[in-house]
Design a protein around this motif. Structure first.
Motif: not given
Lengths: 118, 118
Positions: A26-45
DNA sequence: TCTGCGTATCGTAATCTAACGATAGGCGGA
DNA sequence: TCCGCCTATCGTTAGATTACGATACGCAGA
């Protein structure tokens, strides 16, 4: 940008495989939110974005040349690579004396889905 | 999740306007890389992803209810809102005694373009 | 086996981030 | 005018991030 002269052989030990299967998570929900945060954080430099671009542009693996392309020390680049690898965005395969990096298409697609769901 | 009872009026002072014009800026190059890094960094935290989801889901503005939805102190939420606002991902309009937040569709589209270019 | 090259890891210092409570400021209603 | 609610900002602390040089590791060739 000192050359080291081994960028010619495109030893594609990591192929652009798995470019077709769809992702059922799924692209929504708590797990997806955490996943999106992790991925964007990794890209955030900026350096890591630059690395991703390098790897996406040349579809084959890129070995140590990455260090030559960035204005950073070798150890720093290695750390950025580690961050991307831990996020699953890239994959590193040992190719004799050096290491070849390439994008992980599955994770990149996943990132696009998650961002697209916003 | 204590209620405060003013979520009923959808005072849409910030409309979903500008949802059509295209973006002419390039999706590659040094500037684009920096932009992508900034936007993903801003999104790179679970709380901020959650805030974005809240604002996207209800298309109207969301006022102080955001604090009630997150397990964080009011001051912490305010800081996360500031990060998102400085990245241009959201917009805050003063509506009498409170502030209404909504997504900035242009920037969100821009983020999707940049991620899509990978 | 020894050497050299490429990479990862360690140790460290400076800076940034995330979280909180306390406090200040602004607006509307009493 | 004064009070109360909502939000932003300040000050602080703990922990994460970024960068570097130094060093260790692993493989191929001499």
């Amino acid at each position: 940008m000192k050359k080291r002269g081994h960028a010619a052989q495109p030893s594609l030990s990591c192929s652009p495989s798995g470019s077709g299967e769809s992702d059922l998570r799924p692209v929504e929900g708590e797990v997806a939110d955490q996943e999106l945060a992790t991925l964007t954080k990794a890209l955030g430099h900026p350096a890591r974005v630059q690395i991703m671009r390098l790897l996406v542009r040349r579809e084959t693996c890129v070995c140590g040349d990455i260090v030559d392309e960035l204005p950073l020390a070798q150890s720093t680049v290695s750390q950025h690579l580690k961050v991307l690898k831990e996020a699953g965005l890239i994959k590193g395969e040992i190719d004799g004396p050096r290491v070849c990096y390439c994008v992980e298409p599955r994770t990149l697609r996943r990132l696009k889905s998650l961002v697209g769901s916003l």
